[in-house]
Enzyme design. Structure first.
Site, mmCIF file in Angstrom:
data_model
loop_
_atom_site.group_PDB
_atom_site.id
_atom_site.type_symbol
_atom_site.label_atom_id
_atom_site.label_comp_id
_atom_site.label_asym_id
_atom_site.label_seq_id
_atom_site.Cartn_x
_atom_site.Cartn_y
_atom_site.Cartn_z
ATOM 1 N N LYS A 120 0.830 -1.219 0.000
ATOM 2 C CA LYS A 120 0.000 0.000 0.000
ATOM 3 C C LYS A 120 0.855 1.255 0.000
ATOM 4 O O LYS A 120 0.504 2.248 -0.631
ATOM 5 C CB LYS A 120 -0.928 0.021 1.224
ATOM 6 C CG LYS A 120 -2.113 -0.911 1.101
ATOM 7 C CD LYS A 120 -3.063 -0.673 2.260
ATOM 8 C CE LYS A 120 -4.117 -1.751 2.349
ATOM 9 N NZ LYS A 120 -4.764 -1.781 3.675
ATOM 10 N N LYS A 200 -4.897 -10.632 -6.241
ATOM 11 C CA LYS A 200 -5.947 -11.038 -5.315
ATOM 12 C C LYS A 200 -7.251 -10.326 -5.682
ATOM 13 O O LYS A 200 -7.214 -9.149 -6.049
ATOM 14 C CB LYS A 200 -5.481 -10.608 -3.914
ATOM 15 C CG LYS A 200 -6.452 -10.875 -2.813
ATOM 16 C CD LYS A 200 -5.910 -10.373 -1.488
ATOM 17 C CE LYS A 200 -6.417 -8.997 -1.143
ATOM 18 N NZ LYS A 200 -6.095 -8.549 0.218
ATOM 19 N N LYS A 203 -11.767 -5.155 -4.232
ATOM 20 C CA LYS A 203 -12.595 -4.081 -4.780
ATOM 21 C C LYS A 203 -11.742 -2.969 -5.386
ATOM 22 O O LYS A 203 -12.049 -2.443 -6.439
ATOM 23 C CB LYS A 203 -13.454 -3.532 -3.622
ATOM 24 C CG LYS A 203 -14.690 -2.770 -4.006
ATOM 25 C CD LYS A 203 -15.761 -3.641 -4.659
ATOM 26 C CE LYS A 203 -17.057 -2.891 -4.847
ATOM 27 N NZ LYS A 203 -18.076 -3.177 -3.868
#
Ligand code: TYM
Length: 340
Positions: A120, A200, A203
């Site tokens: 991230k 993976k 959303k």
């Protein structure tokens, strides 16, 4: 010898999901499906983690709707407020309070080692501290309820290891307080890949199929799925072992049909489009009861609100006791120590 008539205490489990709208296939296969079945045998707490969600930014006007839509997904798949505590994280402020207290026993180095943090962090020029501290809040979620086990997908394993380390370190410093929580990960499911067949299912990557999607929508999504790149023409033999569509079939059909799909793919008796059509139909059939129940709850927002309200009250009662105990152990109840 007399047998004890007291019922055995049920193990407590806790798990959470970030609100980004309705749940997707990865959420369902990696987590929700298991949560539903655990309600029989465990003392269950299921949380919509909106305090976590704010660390990835996003439009604050949308967040409450994402919370509501996820609550509808929870109820639609069969999480049952009579048997489980279902609530929203930000309704129980003890989560963020315990996270702060855990900052005192968590080395920064441990946080920097987290794979999800490293992934991230790349997306930011200036990394928000919340992205780094995220797993401390996750540990607080779990330990606030002294949960003995946490059912999650494979991607959460590292965060649960950190939770165990935090519990150990707290216990060693301040005295035995928290259980060393066990991760419950279904190895057979592992990490569900998205429709791109690479990352993976998530959303934020736009590679999902929603569990409440209408059959047309499911087909529109599944038909975009990436298959075996070496199968260029319909007549080329397929390789199910490298095809993500095939690996999704595993979750929606019986062993016999799966073997048949495998055989037909290898023999080029079935093309990729046809194979995807079967998958889309099976997903739509499997999830039909969820769509019906979701329609019921979407038409009754008050009922959903009441479930979350009641869940928060029950969660708060447990959380308040833990925070009291932790504060006392950390020397944060000064009034009790100073006599007049
Ligand atoms: P989240 O919201 O990303 O996912 C919720 C649950 O769904 C599982 N999952 C998957 N499993 C398999 N394949 C996938 N593609 C996939 N995508 C999601 C996740 O493993 C998870 O079980 N940090 C957590 C939320 C959280 C939490 C907690 C979990 C906060 N506090 C305390 C457990 C206990 C997260 O972001 O999950």
């Amino acid at each position: 010898m007399t047998e004890s008539t007291a019922p055995a205490r049920r193990k407590r489990v806790f798990s959470g999901m970030q609100p980004s709208g309705e749940a997707h296939l990865g959420n369902y296969l990696g987590a929700l499906r298991r949560w539903v079945s655990m309600q029989e045998d465990y003392d269950c707490i299921w949380c919509i983690v909106d305090d976590h969600a704010i660390t990835s930014g996003g439009d604050p006007r949308k967040l409450p709707h994402h919370v509501f839509d996820l609550a509808v997904s929870f109820l639609a798949v069969g999480l049952d407020p009579e048997r489980s505590i279902i609530f929203v994280q930000s309704d129980v402020h003890e989560h963020t309070e315990l996270a702060w207290l855990f900052n005192a026993v968590t080395p920064v180095g441990d946080l920097e080692r987290m794979t999800q943090y490293k992934d991230k962090a790349q997306r930011f020029e200036s990394i928000p501290a919340g992205i780094l501290n995220y797993p401390i809040l996750q540990a607080a979620d779990i330990l606030l309820y002294k949960a003995e086990a946490v059912p999650v997908g494979e991607d959460q394993r590292q965060h649960l290891e950190l939770t165990r380390d935090i519990a150990r370190r707290f216990n060693a410093t301040y005295g035995e307080t928290f259980p060393i929580t066990e991760p419950l990960i279904d190895e057979k499911v592992g990490r569900i890949l998205g429709l791109d067949g690479e990352a993976k299912m998530s959303k934020s990557l736009g590679n999902t199929v929603g569990i409440l999607a209408e059959p047309d929508e499911i087909w529109a999504r599944v038909r975009t799925a990436v298959t075996d790149p070496q199968r260029v023409r319909r007549t080329d033999p397929g390789r199910p072992e490298v095809c993500n569509v095939f690996s999704l079939h595993k979750h929606f059909t019986d062993a016999e049909t799966l073997a048949e799909i495998d055989r037909k793919c290898r023999a080029a008796e079935i093309g990729c489009v046809e194979c995807k059509r079967i998958l889309a139909d099976n997903i739509a059939d499997n999830f039909a009861p969820f769509r019906d129940r979701a329609a019921y709850y979407k038409a009754r927002p008050k009922e959903v609100r009441d479930v979350l309200e009641h869940g928060a009250q029950r969660a708060r009662a447990i959380a308040a006791d833990t925070i009291d105990e932790v504060r006392a152990k950390m020397g944060l109840r000064w009034r009790d120590a100073i006599s007049d």
